[in-house]
Design a protein around this motif. Structure first.
Motif, PDB file in Angstrom:
ATOM      1  N   GLY A   1     -14.414  14.054 -36.202  1.00  0.00           N
ATOM      2  CA  GLY A   1     -14.989  13.806 -37.131  1.00  0.00           C
ATOM      3  C   GLY A   1     -14.492  12.683 -37.534  1.00  0.00           C
ATOM      4  N   THR A   2     -15.158  11.667 -38.478  1.00  0.00           N
ATOM      5  CA  THR A   2     -14.329  10.532 -38.361  1.00  0.00           C
ATOM      6  C   THR A   2     -13.568  10.629 -39.366  1.00  0.00           C
ATOM      7  OG1 THR A   2     -17.026  10.517 -39.942  1.00  0.00           O
ATOM      8  CG2 THR A   2     -16.427   9.876 -37.393  1.00  0.00           C
ATOM      9  N   HIS A   3     -13.503  11.083 -39.918  1.00  0.00           N
ATOM     10  CA  HIS A   3     -12.775  11.152 -41.391  1.00  0.00           C
ATOM     11  C   HIS A   3     -11.364  11.546 -41.144  1.00  0.00           C
ATOM     12  CE1 HIS A   3     -15.990  12.135 -43.769  1.00  0.00           C
ATOM     13  NE2 HIS A   3     -16.559  13.530 -43.209  1.00  0.00           N
ATOM     14  N   SER A   4     -10.452  10.824 -41.721  1.00  0.00           N
ATOM     15  CA  SER A   4      -8.923  10.455 -41.690  1.00  0.00           C
ATOM     16  C   SER A   4      -7.947  11.812 -42.478  1.00  0.00           C
ATOM     17  CB  SER A   4      -8.674   8.728 -42.261  1.00  0.00           C
ATOM     18  OG  SER A   4      -7.517   9.056 -42.230  1.00  0.00           O
ATOM     19  N   TYR A   5      -7.487  12.102 -41.303  1.00  0.00           N
ATOM     20  CA  TYR A   5      -6.473  13.249 -42.663  1.00  0.00           C
ATOM     21  C   TYR A   5      -5.804  12.783 -43.099  1.00  0.00           C
ATOM     22  CZ  TYR A   5      -2.353  16.452 -42.368  1.00  0.00           C
ATOM     23  OH  TYR A   5      -1.536  17.398 -43.033  1.00  0.00           O
ATOM     24  N   ARG A   6      -5.035  11.913 -42.718  1.00  0.00           N
ATOM     25  CA  ARG A   6      -4.029  11.139 -43.241  1.00  0.00           C
ATOM     26  C   ARG A   6      -4.701  10.270 -44.874  1.00  0.00           C
ATOM     27  NH1 ARG A   6      -3.124   8.668 -37.834  1.00  0.00           N
ATOM     28  NH2 ARG A   6      -1.103   9.604 -37.541  1.00  0.00           N
ATOM     29  N   LEU A   7      -5.788  10.036 -44.513  1.00  0.00           N
ATOM     30  CA  LEU A   7      -6.003   9.369 -45.766  1.00  0.00           C
ATOM     31  C   LEU A   7      -6.833  10.604 -46.803  1.00  0.00           C
ATOM     32  CD1 LEU A   7      -7.088   7.190 -47.543  1.00  0.00           C
ATOM     33  CD2 LEU A   7      -9.292   7.175 -46.115  1.00  0.00           C
ATOM     34  N   ALA A   8      -7.099  11.709 -46.609  1.00  0.00           N
ATOM     35  CA  ALA A   8      -7.162  12.248 -47.353  1.00  0.00           C
ATOM     36  C   ALA A   8      -5.807  12.857 -47.845  1.00  0.00           C
ATOM     37  CB  ALA A   8      -7.855  13.735 -46.821  1.00  0.00           C
ATOM     38  N   HIS A   9      -5.044  13.537 -46.529  1.00  0.00           N
ATOM     39  CA  HIS A   9      -3.896  13.770 -47.487  1.00  0.00           C
ATOM     40  C   HIS A   9      -2.998  13.037 -48.323  1.00  0.00           C
ATOM     41  CE1 HIS A   9       0.376  15.642 -47.253  1.00  0.00           C
ATOM     42  NE2 HIS A   9       0.930  15.086 -47.427  1.00  0.00           N
ATOM     43  N   SER A  10      -2.880  11.380 -48.691  1.00  0.00           N
ATOM     44  CA  SER A  10      -2.899  10.952 -49.013  1.00  0.00           C
ATOM     45  C   SER A  10      -3.072  10.551 -50.409  1.00  0.00           C
ATOM     46  CB  SER A  10      -2.791   9.590 -48.927  1.00  0.00           C
ATOM     47  OG  SER A  10      -2.014   8.991 -47.617  1.00  0.00           O
ATOM     48  N   ARG A  11      -4.577  11.203 -50.529  1.00  0.00           N
ATOM     49  CA  ARG A  11      -5.851  11.198 -51.789  1.00  0.00           C
ATOM     50  C   ARG A  11      -5.243  12.526 -52.519  1.00  0.00           C
ATOM     51  NH1 ARG A  11     -11.445   9.350 -49.414  1.00  0.00           N
ATOM     52  NH2 ARG A  11     -10.924   6.992 -50.054  1.00  0.00           N
ATOM     53  N   THR A  12      -4.652  13.336 -52.071  1.00  0.00           N
ATOM     54  CA  THR A  12      -4.163  14.877 -51.896  1.00  0.00           C
ATOM     55  C   THR A  12      -3.277  14.663 -52.597  1.00  0.00           C
ATOM     56  OG1 THR A  12      -6.120  16.417 -50.589  1.00  0.00           O
ATOM     57  CG2 THR A  12      -4.173  16.896 -51.858  1.00  0.00           C
ATOM     58  N   GLN A  13      -2.372  13.490 -52.388  1.00  0.00           N
ATOM     59  CA  GLN A  13      -1.312  13.434 -53.151  1.00  0.00           C
ATOM     60  C   GLN A  13      -1.001  12.677 -53.789  1.00  0.00           C
ATOM     61  OE1 GLN A  13       1.972  15.020 -52.533  1.00  0.00           O
ATOM     62  NE2 GLN A  13       0.602  16.431 -50.191  1.00  0.00           N
ATOM     63  N   ALA A  14      -1.943  11.591 -54.331  1.00  0.00           N
ATOM     64  CA  ALA A  14      -2.006  11.203 -55.193  1.00  0.00           C
ATOM     65  C   ALA A  14      -2.580  11.749 -56.625  1.00  0.00           C
ATOM     66  CB  ALA A  14      -2.444   9.473 -55.080  1.00  0.00           C
ATOM     67  N   ALA A  15      -3.449  12.900 -56.411  1.00  0.00           N
ATOM     68  CA  ALA A  15      -4.264  13.380 -57.378  1.00  0.00           C
ATOM     69  C   ALA A  15      -3.339  14.505 -57.968  1.00  0.00           C
ATOM     70  CB  ALA A  15      -5.330  14.238 -56.522  1.00  0.00           C
ATOM     71  N   GLY A  16      -2.333  14.616 -57.164  1.00  0.00           N
ATOM     72  CA  GLY A  16      -1.285  15.906 -56.944  1.00  0.00           C
ATOM     73  C   GLY A  16      -0.210  15.651 -57.728  1.00  0.00           C
TER      74      GLY A  16
END
Length: 121
Positions: free
Chosen positions: A106-121
């Motif tokens: 897919g086109t979604h970035s694993y790194r971006l999703a991981h960073s967002r999860t870390q920032a939210a948690g």
């Protein structure tokens, strides 16, 4: 090639000087012996003709012998930006796809999703 280095770095740091030292066959054979050659972010950097030809030789050496895993954010049609010779690009794609498995994530970035999860948690 050292662990953690990229093929693009390897092509410029290992193989091209090896060609100058008349040890190109030995260097290509070294790439051919590893069980799994992993190439990350293919398509990120443009390879000059010499680098692309050397990569083709490595792929040919490994063909139907050992595995290759490639990660790229480019579709095959976009690889003409990386491999500026269209015939050489087609030959590389042909080598990689023959008897291969293509996994599109897919086109979604694993790194971006991981960073967002870390920032939210």
């Amino acid at each position: 090639m050292k662990p953690g280095s990229t093929v693009q770095q390897g092509l410029s740091n290992d193989e091209i000087p090896a060609a100058d030292d008349k040890q190109l066959a030995k260097t290509i054979a070294r790439y051919g012996r590893v069980d799994l050659l992993m190439i990350d972010e293919l398509g990120y950097m443009e390879l000059d003709r010499r680098g692309a030809e050397l990569l083709f030789q490595v792929l040919t050496e490994r063909e139907e012998k050992n595995s290759i895993a490639i990660a790229s954010n480019q579709s095959f049609s976009g690889w003409t930006d990386t491999f500026t010779d269209p015939r050489l690009c087609a030959a590389i794609v042909d080598r990689l796809t023959y008897n291969g498995t293509i996994i599109e994530t897919g086109t979604h970035s694993y790194r971006l999703a991981h960073s967002r999860t870390q920032a939210a948690g």
